[in-house]
Design a protein around this motif. Structure first.
Motif, PDB file in Angstrom:
ATOM      1  N   THR A   1       0.827  -1.208   0.000  1.00 51.84           N
ATOM      2  CA  THR A   1       0.000   0.000   0.000  1.00 51.84           C
ATOM      3  C   THR A   1       0.858   1.255   0.000  1.00 51.84           C
ATOM      4  O   THR A   1       0.641   2.170  -0.806  1.00 51.84           O
ATOM      5  CB  THR A   1      -0.943   0.000   1.224  1.00 51.84           C
ATOM      6  N   ARG A   2       1.833   1.315   0.886  1.00 51.21           N
ATOM      7  CA  ARG A   2       2.644   2.531   1.018  1.00 51.21           C
ATOM      8  C   ARG A   2       3.527   2.770  -0.205  1.00 51.21           C
ATOM      9  O   ARG A   2       3.740   3.906  -0.604  1.00 51.21           O
ATOM     10  CB  ARG A   2       3.517   2.461   2.271  1.00 51.21           C
ATOM     11  N   LEU A   3       4.052   1.712  -0.806  1.00 51.69           N
ATOM     12  CA  LEU A   3       4.950   1.896  -1.944  1.00 51.69           C
ATOM     13  C   LEU A   3       4.204   2.160  -3.247  1.00 51.69           C
ATOM     14  O   LEU A   3       4.781   2.731  -4.176  1.00 51.69           O
ATOM     15  CB  LEU A   3       5.892   0.702  -2.085  1.00 51.69           C
ATOM     16  N   THR A   4       2.938   1.782  -3.335  1.00 52.64           N
ATOM     17  CA  THR A   4       2.178   2.081  -4.556  1.00 52.64           C
ATOM     18  C   THR A   4       1.383   3.390  -4.443  1.00 52.64           C
ATOM     19  O   THR A   4       0.897   3.882  -5.459  1.00 52.64           O
ATOM     20  CB  THR A   4       1.205   0.937  -4.928  1.00 52.64           C
ATOM     21  N   GLU A   5       1.296   3.954  -3.238  1.00 57.07           N
ATOM     22  CA  GLU A   5       0.496   5.171  -3.073  1.00 57.07           C
ATOM     23  C   GLU A   5       1.112   6.341  -3.843  1.00 57.07           C
ATOM     24  O   GLU A   5       2.318   6.380  -4.063  1.00 57.07           O
ATOM     25  CB  GLU A   5       0.337   5.518  -1.592  1.00 57.07           C
ATOM     26  N   GLY A   6       0.258   7.248  -4.248  1.00 58.32           N
ATOM     27  CA  GLY A   6       0.721   8.487  -4.868  1.00 58.32           C
ATOM     28  C   GLY A   6       1.261   8.343  -6.277  1.00 58.32           C
ATOM     29  O   GLY A   6       2.041   9.176  -6.727  1.00 58.32           O
ATOM     30  N   GLY A   7       0.872   7.286  -6.965  1.00 57.75           N
ATOM     31  CA  GLY A   7       1.322   7.141  -8.347  1.00 57.75           C
ATOM     32  C   GLY A   7       2.164   5.921  -8.622  1.00 57.75           C
ATOM     33  O   GLY A   7       2.656   5.744  -9.736  1.00 57.75           O
ATOM     34  N   GLY A   8       2.347   5.058  -7.624  1.00 55.34           N
ATOM     35  CA  GLY A   8       3.052   3.806  -7.865  1.00 55.34           C
ATOM     36  C   GLY A   8       2.195   2.868  -8.709  1.00 55.34           C
ATOM     37  O   GLY A   8       1.003   3.109  -8.895  1.00 55.34           O
ATOM     38  N   GLU A   9       2.820   1.808  -9.230  1.00 55.57           N
ATOM     39  CA  GLU A   9       2.108   0.875 -10.099  1.00 55.57           C
ATOM     40  C   GLU A   9       2.260  -0.547  -9.594  1.00 55.57           C
ATOM     41  O   GLU A   9       3.379  -1.051  -9.513  1.00 55.57           O
ATOM     42  CB  GLU A   9       2.679   0.933 -11.513  1.00 55.57           C
ATOM     43  N   PRO A  10       1.145  -1.210  -9.267  1.00 55.86           N
ATOM     44  CA  PRO A  10       1.234  -2.619  -8.902  1.00 55.86           C
ATOM     45  C   PRO A  10       1.647  -3.434 -10.122  1.00 55.86           C
ATOM     46  O   PRO A  10       1.308  -3.095 -11.252  1.00 55.86           O
ATOM     47  CB  PRO A  10      -0.176  -2.978  -8.449  1.00 55.86           C
ATOM     48  N   GLY A  11       2.399  -4.478  -9.873  1.00 56.86           N
ATOM     49  CA  GLY A  11       2.818  -5.365 -10.947  1.00 56.86           C
ATOM     50  C   GLY A  11       2.462  -6.794 -10.607  1.00 56.86           C
ATOM     51  O   GLY A  11       1.797  -7.063  -9.615  1.00 56.86           O
TER      52      GLY A  11
END
Length: 156
Positions: A90-100
């Motif tokens: 959640t924290r690393l994809t927030e604000g414009g991150g992209e799940p892979g």
């Protein structure tokens, strides 16, 4: 003393990235920040910063736009629980991150991360290769890794 330090090249987001990462990982802190000197076009902006994330030292450079991050290198986070997986995802994809796929993601700065529960490598290394195969098949269908689905696949 840590012999090898990961060095991250940013266009101009080194300080923003460092502060974001420090807010995510426990036992983290800024070690030093070197700013461009007076009279330089980037005067006052960060040139290089050193920081610790959960006991591991990193350096970040504002080196300009000529190099970009790719999936050819990633940072892997070992997690003990689903709660940890969820937190980092959640924290690393927030604000414009992209799940892979398969536990990989890109954060808003373009850095690739793997969020890996300890159960995944353990189940993939199981001597029962059919069991390991079921776990691999389950993982290949996931974005964020879900421990309960890995364990269900292992049981068949």
């Amino acid at each position: 003393m840590q012999k090898i330090t990961t060095f991250l090249w940013f266009d101009n987001q080194a300080e923003q990235a460092m502060n974001h990462y420090i807010s995510i990982f426990r036992n983290s802190k800024v070690l030093s920040v070197t700013r461009w000197p007076e009279g330089h076009a980037q005067q006052g902006q960060v040139l290089v910063a050193s920081f610790v994330l959960d006991g591991v030292t990193f350096q970040a450079l504002n080196g300009g736009p000529q190099y970009k991050f790719t999936e050819a290198i990633s940072l892997s986070i070992d997690c003990e629980t689903q709660q940890e997986v969820d937190h980092f995802w959640t924290r690393l994809t927030e604000g414009g991150g992209e799940p892979g796929p398969c536990g990989w993601l890109k954060d808003k700065f373009g850095v690739s991360w793997q969020v890996v529960p300890e159960q995944l490598p353990r189940l993939l290394q199981d001597p029962d290769r059919a069991k390991a195969g079921r776990v691999m098949d389950a993982m290949m269908k996931m974005g964020k890794i879900e421990i309960n689905k890995l364990e269900a696949a292992a049981k068949g």
